[in-house]
Structure formats: C-alpha cells, structure tokens
Design an enzyme around this catalytic site. Sequence first.
Site, short mmCIF file in Angstrom:
data_model
loop_
_atom_site.label_atom_id
_atom_site.label_comp_id
_atom_site.label_asym_id
_atom_site.label_seq_id
_atom_site.Cartn_x
_atom_site.Cartn_y
_atom_site.Cartn_z
N ARG A 32 -3.05 -3.96 7.44
CA ARG A 32 -1.63 -3.70 7.18
C ARG A 32 -0.73 -4.61 8.02
O ARG A 32 0.28 -5.10 7.57
CB ARG A 32 -1.31 -2.23 7.44
CG ARG A 32 -1.88 -1.32 6.37
CD ARG A 32 -1.93 0.12 6.83
NE ARG A 32 -0.62 0.70 7.07
CZ ARG A 32 -0.41 1.75 7.84
NH1 ARG A 32 -1.41 2.35 8.45
NH2 ARG A 32 0.80 2.23 8.00
N LYS A 41 9.62 3.60 11.97
CA LYS A 41 10.69 3.69 10.96
C LYS A 41 10.89 5.13 10.48
O LYS A 41 12.01 5.61 10.39
CB LYS A 41 10.38 2.79 9.74
CG LYS A 41 10.20 1.34 10.07
CD LYS A 41 9.80 0.52 8.86
CE LYS A 41 8.50 0.92 8.21
NZ LYS A 41 7.29 0.56 8.96
N ARG A 53 -1.24 8.79 15.47
CA ARG A 53 -0.30 9.50 14.59
C ARG A 53 -0.97 10.67 13.88
O ARG A 53 -2.09 10.56 13.41
CB ARG A 53 0.27 8.54 13.56
CG ARG A 53 1.07 9.27 12.48
CD ARG A 53 1.95 8.37 11.71
NE ARG A 53 1.24 7.37 10.95
CZ ARG A 53 1.85 6.42 10.26
NH1 ARG A 53 3.16 6.34 10.25
NH2 ARG A 53 1.15 5.53 9.59
N ARG A 89 9.71 -4.50 0.17
CA ARG A 89 8.59 -5.12 0.87
C ARG A 89 8.25 -6.47 0.27
O ARG A 89 7.35 -7.14 0.78
CB ARG A 89 7.37 -4.22 0.73
CG ARG A 89 7.14 -3.30 1.92
CD ARG A 89 5.95 -2.45 1.56
NE ARG A 89 5.28 -1.86 2.66
CZ ARG A 89 5.51 -0.65 3.14
NH1 ARG A 89 6.49 0.07 2.66
NH2 ARG A 89 4.77 -0.17 4.11
P1 AP5 Z 1 6.10 6.36 12.21
O1 AP5 Z 1 7.52 6.78 12.33
O2 AP5 Z 1 5.20 7.20 11.37
O3 AP5 Z 1 5.97 4.79 11.82
P2 AP5 Z 1 6.41 3.99 10.55
O4 AP5 Z 1 7.06 2.72 11.02
O5 AP5 Z 1 7.21 4.84 9.60
O6 AP5 Z 1 4.98 3.62 9.97
P3 AP5 Z 1 4.36 3.77 8.52
O7 AP5 Z 1 2.86 3.63 8.71
O8 AP5 Z 1 4.82 4.99 7.82
O9 AP5 Z 1 4.90 2.50 7.84
P4 AP5 Z 1 4.21 1.72 6.73
O10 AP5 Z 1 5.35 0.82 6.45
O11 AP5 Z 1 2.91 1.09 6.98
O12 AP5 Z 1 3.79 2.86 5.70
P5 AP5 Z 1 4.48 3.42 4.42
O13 AP5 Z 1 4.31 4.88 4.45
O14 AP5 Z 1 5.85 2.86 4.24
O15 AP5 Z 1 5.51 6.26 13.71
C1 AP5 Z 1 4.16 5.91 13.95
C2 AP5 Z 1 3.59 6.77 15.10
O16 AP5 Z 1 4.20 6.41 16.33
C3 AP5 Z 1 3.84 8.28 14.95
O17 AP5 Z 1 2.72 8.95 15.44
C4 AP5 Z 1 5.07 8.55 15.82
O18 AP5 Z 1 5.02 9.88 16.34
C5 AP5 Z 1 4.90 7.51 16.91
N1 AP5 Z 1 6.17 6.93 17.36
C6 AP5 Z 1 7.21 6.52 16.56
N2 AP5 Z 1 8.18 5.97 17.32
C7 AP5 Z 1 7.74 6.00 18.59
C8 AP5 Z 1 8.26 5.55 19.83
N3 AP5 Z 1 9.46 4.92 19.90
N4 AP5 Z 1 7.52 5.73 20.97
C9 AP5 Z 1 6.29 6.32 20.90
N5 AP5 Z 1 5.74 6.78 19.77
C10 AP5 Z 1 6.45 6.61 18.62
O19 AP5 Z 1 3.55 2.76 3.27
C11 AP5 Z 1 2.23 3.14 3.07
C12 AP5 Z 1 1.64 2.39 1.89
O20 AP5 Z 1 2.40 2.68 0.68
C13 AP5 Z 1 1.69 0.86 1.98
O21 AP5 Z 1 0.59 0.34 2.71
C14 AP5 Z 1 1.64 0.47 0.48
O22 AP5 Z 1 0.35 0.62 -0.04
C15 AP5 Z 1 2.51 1.53 -0.16
N6 AP5 Z 1 3.94 1.16 -0.27
C16 AP5 Z 1 4.99 1.81 0.33
N7 AP5 Z 1 6.16 1.20 0.04
C17 AP5 Z 1 5.84 0.15 -0.78
C18 AP5 Z 1 6.62 -0.88 -1.40
N8 AP5 Z 1 7.97 -0.95 -1.23
N9 AP5 Z 1 5.99 -1.80 -2.17
C19 AP5 Z 1 4.64 -1.76 -2.34
N10 AP5 Z 1 3.85 -0.81 -1.78
C20 AP5 Z 1 4.44 0.13 -1.00
#
Ligand code: AP5
Length: 216
Positions: free
Chosen positions: A166, A13, A122, A88
């Site tokens: 997660r 994402k 990552r 979420r």
């Molecule tokens: P990347 O683009 O970083 O993946 P992502 O889907 O953004 O993953 P996140 O881990 O950031 O999502 P998340 O939803 O768990 O975490 P968030 O930060 O929102 O890509 C991943 C890897 O793959 C990278 O290395 C990239 O280079 C590679 N890649 C990408 N696309 C590729 C492809 N097509 N092919 C090959 N490689 C690829 O949340 C973190 C924490 O914050 C949560 O656990 C929670 O505690 C809190 N939080 C955040 N939002 C909320 C909410 N709304 N409510 C409550 N708690 C929240």
Amino acid sequence: MRLVFIGPPGVGKGTYATAISKRYRIPHISTGDMLREEIKRGSELGVRVREYVERGELVPDDIIIELVRNRLSREDCKRGFILDGFPRTLRQAEELDKMTKLDLVLNFVAPDEVIIDRLSGRRICRKCGAIYHVKYMPPRVPGRCDRCGGELYQREDDRPEVIRRRLELYRRQFKPIIEYYRRKGILVDVDASDQAEIVVPRIVEVLKSKGLVSDQ
Ligand code: AP5
C-alpha cells in the site's frame, strides 16, 4: 466547508476526519469505509471490489467515482463534507472537480516508520467503525469498543506485507495528485508525525487561517 484529506495509509486521515467532522458537523466520507461496508453486506458491489481491497490495490475508477457522486448528491453534503481516501488517481481528481468546488486539500505527512507502527497496531470496531491503536489510543477494555462495546478487529490489509504494498502504491500514485492540487493553490501540508491530540488542533488552525471556520 468542502475538504479533502490525503496522505499515506495509516497517517491518521480517518482519525482526524472523525474529529473534524464531529466538531463542525459535516459528514466524513471515507471511500475505504464505504467499500468495506459493501463487502461486509455481501452486496454485488462488495463482491466485485473485495479482492482489490484485501490486496491493498485500487478499485477501478468507474466504480469509485459513481459511489462518490451518489454520496455527494445527498442532502447532508449541502453544508460541506470531508472526503477521506478520494481522489486517489488523477482521473478521480478531475471527475471530482466536475462534481463540486473544493475549498481545501490537506496533505498529511509522516515518516514511513511512524506509519508502519500505526497500521500494525490499528484496531477497528466491527459494529460502529471507531478507530483504536493498541499503544497510542487503546480502548478501556482490551478488544472492546469504548463507544458501543463492539468487538475490535484488525483489517485484512493491515498485515505487514500488504502495508508495504500500500505504501509503495501510494508513493507511485499520489505524486501527480499532490502536484495537481498544489498548482491549483488549494493544498496545504500538515505534519502528522505527532500524537492525534496535537495534530487535530493543528488542522483547526489551518482551517482558521484559511477563513473556513471562526470558532474558539
Ligand atoms: P487511521 O486514522 O485509521 O489512518 P488512515 O490514514 O485513515 O489510514 P487508512 O488505512 O484508513 O487509509 P488508506 O488510505 O490506506 O485506506 P482506505 O480505507 O482509504 O490511523 C491509523 C492508526 O494510527 C490507527 O490505529 C490510529 O488509532 C492511529 N493513529 C492515527 N493518528 C495517530 C497519531 N497522530 N498518533 C498516533 N497514532 C495515530 O482504503 C482501503 C482500500 O480501499 C484501498 O487500499 C483500496 O483498495 C480501496 N479504495 C479506497 N478508496 C479508493 C479510491 N478512491 N480509489 C480506488 N480504491 C480505493
């Protein structure tokens, strides 16, 4: 263009939102990035949310809803935005409906093995937040950001035992949200199992087919 990107952790994402945000000049709003920024600054909010984020658990709704409400009220969101990581929970989705009218929700889909492989490789720039992968999107100089030269690090919640938690949490919590948007008729599934160079043009095609963009 008011978009929401949803999908399991690690599906890409943040990577796709960065590309689409740059192409159409609309802000990329990642609640995860906002929370990590607060933790890094050691703010009062950062101290309150640190444990949840590091354990891969959800931060309480009230905190995150307020954070997003403030962010969406800023001037740069007038032309649109990409929300990444929000909503979420159903309550977050309902509160978001009161704040704005969404055009489209993109639901990124990929098998678990692909996701685990992406998250364990990552790396993120400490300075500018750019996202890399040791295998799929390696930096030119190992451990250094191509954009700003900053140091690359591995997120605390990208450890294998936290990744599994997660993913479980995602499966449990996201079903009703996906159904909520499907019923509204604004959800589109996007296959994200291919490399990002293939997935990003796929997103652009979806935006065109919905009449949200009209460029080349
Ligand atoms: P990347 O683009 O970083 O993946 P992502 O889907 O953004 O993953 P996140 O881990 O950031 O999502 P998340 O939803 O768990 O975490 P968030 O930060 O929102 O890509 C991943 C890897 O793959 C990278 O290395 C990239 O280079 C590679 N890649 C990408 N696309 C590729 C492809 N097509 N092919 C090959 N490689 C690829 O949340 C973190 C924490 O914050 C949560 O656990 C929670 O505690 C809190 N939080 C955040 N939002 C909320 C909410 N709304 N409510 C409550 N708690 C929240």
